[in-house]
Scaffold this motif. Structure first.
Motif, mmCIF file in Angstrom:
data_model
loop_
_atom_site.group_PDB
_atom_site.id
_atom_site.type_symbol
_atom_site.label_atom_id
_atom_site.label_comp_id
_atom_site.label_asym_id
_atom_site.label_seq_id
_atom_site.Cartn_x
_atom_site.Cartn_y
_atom_site.Cartn_z
ATOM 1 N N ALA A 285 0.830 -1.213 0.000
ATOM 2 C CA ALA A 285 0.000 0.000 0.000
ATOM 3 C C ALA A 285 0.862 1.259 0.000
ATOM 4 O O ALA A 285 0.401 2.331 -0.402
ATOM 5 N N ASN A 286 2.118 1.140 0.436
ATOM 6 C CA ASN A 286 3.020 2.299 0.453
ATOM 7 C C ASN A 286 3.416 2.741 -0.954
ATOM 8 O O ASN A 286 3.960 3.826 -1.138
ATOM 9 N N HIS A 287 3.176 1.872 -1.950
ATOM 10 C CA HIS A 287 3.523 2.213 -3.326
ATOM 11 C C HIS A 287 2.402 2.974 -4.024
ATOM 12 O O HIS A 287 2.575 3.433 -5.150
ATOM 13 N N ILE A 288 1.249 3.076 -3.361
ATOM 14 C CA ILE A 288 0.095 3.750 -3.948
ATOM 15 C C ILE A 288 -0.318 4.920 -3.067
ATOM 16 O O ILE A 288 -0.513 4.766 -1.873
ATOM 17 N N LYS A 289 -0.446 6.090 -3.661
ATOM 18 C CA LYS A 289 -0.984 7.242 -2.936
ATOM 19 C C LYS A 289 -2.443 7.405 -3.352
ATOM 20 O O LYS A 289 -2.745 7.536 -4.545
ATOM 21 N N VAL A 290 -3.331 7.387 -2.363
ATOM 22 C CA VAL A 290 -4.773 7.472 -2.623
ATOM 23 C C VAL A 290 -5.302 8.821 -2.162
ATOM 24 O O VAL A 290 -5.003 9.270 -1.058
ATOM 25 N N LEU A 291 -6.076 9.461 -3.014
ATOM 26 C CA LEU A 291 -6.686 10.746 -2.687
ATOM 27 C C LEU A 291 -8.120 10.734 -3.180
ATOM 28 O O LEU A 291 -8.395 10.229 -4.279
ATOM 29 N N THR A 292 -9.049 11.258 -2.394
ATOM 30 C CA THR A 292 -10.461 11.287 -2.794
ATOM 31 C C THR A 292 -11.013 12.701 -2.722
ATOM 32 O O THR A 292 -10.800 13.410 -1.739
ATOM 33 N N GLU A 293 -11.715 13.103 -3.777
ATOM 34 C CA GLU A 293 -12.391 14.410 -3.824
ATOM 35 C C GLU A 293 -13.771 14.201 -4.438
ATOM 36 O O GLU A 293 -13.893 13.673 -5.543
ATOM 37 N N ARG A 294 -14.797 14.588 -3.710
ATOM 38 C CA ARG A 294 -16.180 14.474 -4.183
ATOM 39 C C ARG A 294 -16.534 13.044 -4.600
ATOM 40 O O ARG A 294 -17.246 12.820 -5.568
ATOM 41 N N GLY A 295 -15.978 12.077 -3.883
ATOM 42 C CA GLY A 295 -16.251 10.682 -4.181
ATOM 43 C C GLY A 295 -15.416 10.121 -5.324
ATOM 44 O O GLY A 295 -15.524 8.938 -5.654
#
Length: 221
Positions: free
Chosen positions: A147-157
Motif C-alpha cells: 500500500a506504500n507504493h500507492i498514494k490514494v486521494l479522494t475528492e467528491r467521491g
C-alpha cells in the motif's frame, strides 16, 4: 483545608507531569518511526520525496491572489508529477492555477482535476477521507502489492491513484478502488513501469535499509 487541597493538587500535578511528558514523547517517537518506515518503503528516492513535499508547498503558495479566497485547491506531488484537485469558481481560475503550477522548477507533469463550482462542505470532505481509508485498507488486504507504493486521494467521491507501479499492480489497485463502496469514479494517475524497474527500485530501497557490512582488508602473503 482549602490550602491543603490546593497543595495536594499541585503535588499530584508535579508527580504526573513527567509521566505525561513521557507519553507525549513516546507518541512523537512512534509517529516519527511510522513516517520513517513509510519513507523506507517508498520507491522514490529520499531526494525525490523531499522535492515532492517542496513542490506541494510551492504550489499552495502559487494560487493567484484573486482566487485564493474563492478556490479550494489541493496539490499532491508524486515523483515530480503534480495532481491538482478541489473546486474553483470558473474556468479562468482553473487554467490560471495550472499555469502557475507549471512554472514551478522541477515539475515534470501537471494533472488538472479541479472541478468548477462551490467548495465542498466539511461533511463531504469527511466522507472523502473515509473512502480513502477504506481503499487503503482494502489494498493492504489484497496482499498483492504494498500500500506504500500507492498514494490514494479522494475528492467528491472521485478516487485518484498515484504511485510508481508495474502493470499488474496498477490493475489490482484500480480494481480495488472501483469496487470500494462510495466511490463514484476512479482516475488513474499511476506511473506504470516494467516489472524489472519496480524490482530494481525495491531492491534499491532494501539495499539502502540494509547496507552490506564493510569488507575486511585482505593481506597477501
Amino acid at each position: 483545608m482549602q490550602k491543603a487541597k490546593l497543595s495536594l493538587a499541585a503535588l499530584t500535578l508535579i508527580v504526573t507531569l513527567p509521566a505525561l511528558q513521557g507519553c507525549v514523547e513516546a507518541a512523537l517517537l512512534s509517529t516519527a518511526a511510522a513516517a520513517s518506515v513509510m519513507s523506507a518503503h517508498d520507491r522514490r528516492s529520499t531526494g525525490t520525496q523531499t522535492d515532492d513535499e517542496t513542490m506541494e508547498w510551492k504550489a499552495n503558495n502559487h494560487v493567484p491572489a484573486q482566487y485564493a479566497k474563492q478556490a479550494h485547491a489541493n496539490f499532491t506531488a508524486f515523483n515530480r508529477r503534480i495532481l491538482i484537485t478541489g473546486e474553483v469558481p470558473n474556468e479562468d481560475a482553473k487554467s490560471s492555477i495550472e499555469a502557475e503550477v507549471r512554472k514551478i522548477e522541477g515539475v515534470k507533469d501537471v494533472f488538472n482535476e479541479l472541478g468548477i463550482g462551490p467548495a465542498t462542505p466539511l461533511t463531504s470532505r469527511s466522507n472523502d477521507s473515509f473512502i480513502t481509508s477504506k481503499v487503503k485498507a482494502r489494498l493492504v488486504d489484497t496482499n498483492q502489492l504494498s500500500a506504500n507504493h500507492i498514494k490514494v486521494l479522494t475528492e467528491r467521491g472521485i478516487v485518484y491513484l498515484m504511485g510508481i507501479v508495474n502493470e499488474r499492480e496498477a490493475k489490482v489497485a484500480i480494481a480495488v478502488a472501483r469496487t470500494t463502496a462510495g466511490v463514484a469514479k476512479v482516475v488513474n494517475v499511476l506511473e506504470v513501469v516494467g516489472e524489472d524497474e519496480t524490482r530494481r527500485l525495491d531492491n534499491q530501497v532494501l539495499g539502502a535499509r540494509n547496507p552490506p557490512p564493510p569488507s575486511a582488508p585482505v593481506e597477501n602473503r
